[in-house]
Design an enzyme around this catalytic site. Structure first.
Site, PDB file in Angstrom:
ATOM      1  N   ASP A  10       9.356   3.277  68.467  1.00 16.86           N
ATOM      2  CA  ASP A  10       9.612   2.158  67.560  1.00 16.86           C
ATOM      3  C   ASP A  10       9.651   0.880  68.376  1.00 16.86           C
ATOM      4  O   ASP A  10      10.441   0.742  69.301  1.00 16.86           O
ATOM      5  CB  ASP A  10      10.953   2.353  66.839  1.00 16.86           C
ATOM      6  CG  ASP A  10      10.888   3.494  65.841  1.00 16.86           C
ATOM      7  OD1 ASP A  10       9.774   3.812  65.390  1.00 16.86           O
ATOM      8  OD2 ASP A  10      11.939   4.066  65.509  1.00 16.86           O
ATOM      9  N   ASP A 129       5.950   5.962  52.675  1.00 16.91           N
ATOM     10  CA  ASP A 129       7.410   6.072  52.666  1.00 16.91           C
ATOM     11  C   ASP A 129       7.824   6.550  51.277  1.00 16.91           C
ATOM     12  O   ASP A 129       7.356   6.016  50.272  1.00 16.91           O
ATOM     13  CB  ASP A 129       8.049   4.700  52.955  1.00 16.91           C
ATOM     14  CG  ASP A 129       7.864   4.304  54.424  1.00 16.91           C
ATOM     15  OD1 ASP A 129       7.658   5.201  55.257  1.00 16.91           O
ATOM     16  OD2 ASP A 129       7.923   3.095  54.719  1.00 16.91           O
TER      17      ASP A 129
END
Lengths: 252, 201
Positions: A10, A129
């Site tokens: 990330d 998502d």
């Protein structure tokens, strides 16, 4: 074909937000160092996710992709802020093997077709998502904008549509399980896997060795995780030995 | 080591992989550089017919023929680069360099067959001794990404096979001409060994 272990870095402003702690590296926040460490530990693929993906951050991110491309000895996928053919082309030109698109693809599905045509299907991943919503047929709703905006759309229906574009990899991340380390969202993996011909990436929720096995058992062929690798809760060689002992084919 | 840039795919990872094994490499783009090279790498990602068209329009097609067939310059084709060495591809129905008696075909499977593209880590079965495949672990895996494959008509050029729905040539060699369908530059240690084998052969 082996099941692939995919550590996810990330990124924020060119730095890895959660550094790698499992090996002796000089700078745990440096993406190149992290990439090298994961490659040497046995990662089969890598994911670089630009979690802020601001316009200002684009140049920084491209610079990171260039450096990671030079250090990576396995394929890597870059996601975050890739909204059209132009932004995807820049990331691929910087050396990424594949790009992942999410919100932009949902808003304008033609973007997927354009990317497939321009770069070849094998370089395109679509991320979805999703979160539990009992009012929808599959029980899962699509979220966009980094998980902030509910769309009202059924996640499995959307996955089917994505699959129809010939995208070979679909990456559903469950908002319900992400970051809580209680296991991947297995029903989500199973439902999407049953509906598509693409490979399904398990993402969100890995906390133990068993969780990875469960995801493979549910039909995921790429197992993505961040925290467990970053914080040395699970080492990749240990994970692979475990999966192998349970009959899952892995690269050693 | 000279890596040929003809605008198909990113060459930095190939160059970097050579650097990792201690080999200096350059990226070259002109016919003259191809003719004067001691060792060539033909990488590539993309469409077969388009690649051949580019090689021809830049004068690289003829230069490659001269270097490889007349001067016998060693060359390694990677992925599309390997396929370009065959006589013909179904991708755009185009003729290739034709150095290897083989055709490039599209994977065609039934609905129950494996996914296309063949994308991921897979093994190779070595059929023949070749310097390219020296010093590999017996269970070494390599990273593949392709929808077309090389079917060798002339079996004795195949040095390794891989099975994915069908059996195809994952590596071939004919004299100074080497090709591999997988990406050695993305196959970690096993891939670096392949590059080392070619570089120091």
């Amino acid at each position: 074909m082996t099941v692939k272990i995919m550590p996810c870095l990330d990124m924020q402003n060119g730095r890895v937000v959660k550094g790698v702690q499992f090996v002796d590296i000089r700078d745990a926040g440096d993406p190149v160092e992290c990439c090298r460490a994961y490659c040497n530990a046995g990662a089969d693929e890598l994911a670089l996710l630009d979690i802020t993906a601001t316009v200002e951050g684009r140049a920084t991110m491209l610079d990171v992709v260039k450096k990671v491309a030079e250090a990576a000895t396995v394929p890597f996928t870059v996601g975050g802020g890739i909204s059209d053919v132009k932004s995807a082309a820049a990331v691929l030109a910087a050396g990424a093997d594949k790009i992942s698109t999410s919100s932009a693809a949902f808003r304008k599905p033609d973007v997927i077709a354009e990317m497939v045509k321009e770069f070849g299907a094998d370089r395109v991943t679509v991320a979805i998502d999703a979160a539990v919503n009992a009012n929808l047929p599959s029980g899962y709703e699509v979220y966009i904008d980094g998980g902030r905006t509910a769309t009202g759309a059924d996640a499995v229906e959307w996955a089917k549509k994505v699959d129809g574009f010939g995208v070979p990899v679909i990456l559903p991340t469950s908002k319900t399980t992400d970051g809580v380390k209680t296991g991947y969202d297995l029903p989500l993996i199973r439902k999407i896997k049953a509906a598509v011909s693409a490979e399904v990436v398990a993402s969100g929720g890995a906390g133990t060795l068993e969780h990875f096995y469960d995801a493979a058992e549910a039909g995921a062929t790429i197992l993505l995780a961040a925290s467990v690798f970053h914080f040395n809760i699970i080492a990749i060689p240990e994970l692979k030995a475990y999966l192998k002992s349970r009959g899952v084919d892995v690269r050693e | 080591m000279d890596i040929i840039d003809y605008g198909m795919g990113n060459l930095r990872s190939v160059q970097k992989a050579f650097q990792r094994i201690g080999t200096t490499s350059r990226i070259i783009a002109s016919p003259d550089e191809v003719l004067h090279s001691a060792k060539l790498v033909l990488p590539g990602v993309g469409h077969f017919a388009r690649a051949i068209q580019i090689l021809k329009s830049r004068g690289l097609f003829d230069a490659l023929n001269q270097a490889v067939l007349v001067k016998k310059t060693p060359i390694l084709g990677i992925c599309l680069g390997m396929q370009l060495m065959t006589g013909f591809s179904e991708e755009g129905d185009a003729a290739g360099l034709g150095w290897i008696n083989a055709r490039t075909k599209k994977f065609v499977f039934t609905d129950k067959g494996p996914r296309i593209p063949h994308m991921g880590w897979n093994g190779i079965s070595i059929l023949k001794n070749s310097p390219l495949l020296n010093n590999l672990a017996p269970d070494a895996l390599f990273y593949f990404v392709h929808s077309y494959y090389v079917a060798c008509d002339q079996e004795d050029t195949i040095i390794s096979r891989t099975c994915y729905g069908t059996t195809f040539a994952s590596a071939f060699q004919h004299e100074n001409i080497y090709g591999c369908q997988f990406h050695p530059e993305k196959s970690h240690d096993a891939g670096l060994q392949i590059l080392k084998n070619f570089a120091y052969r």
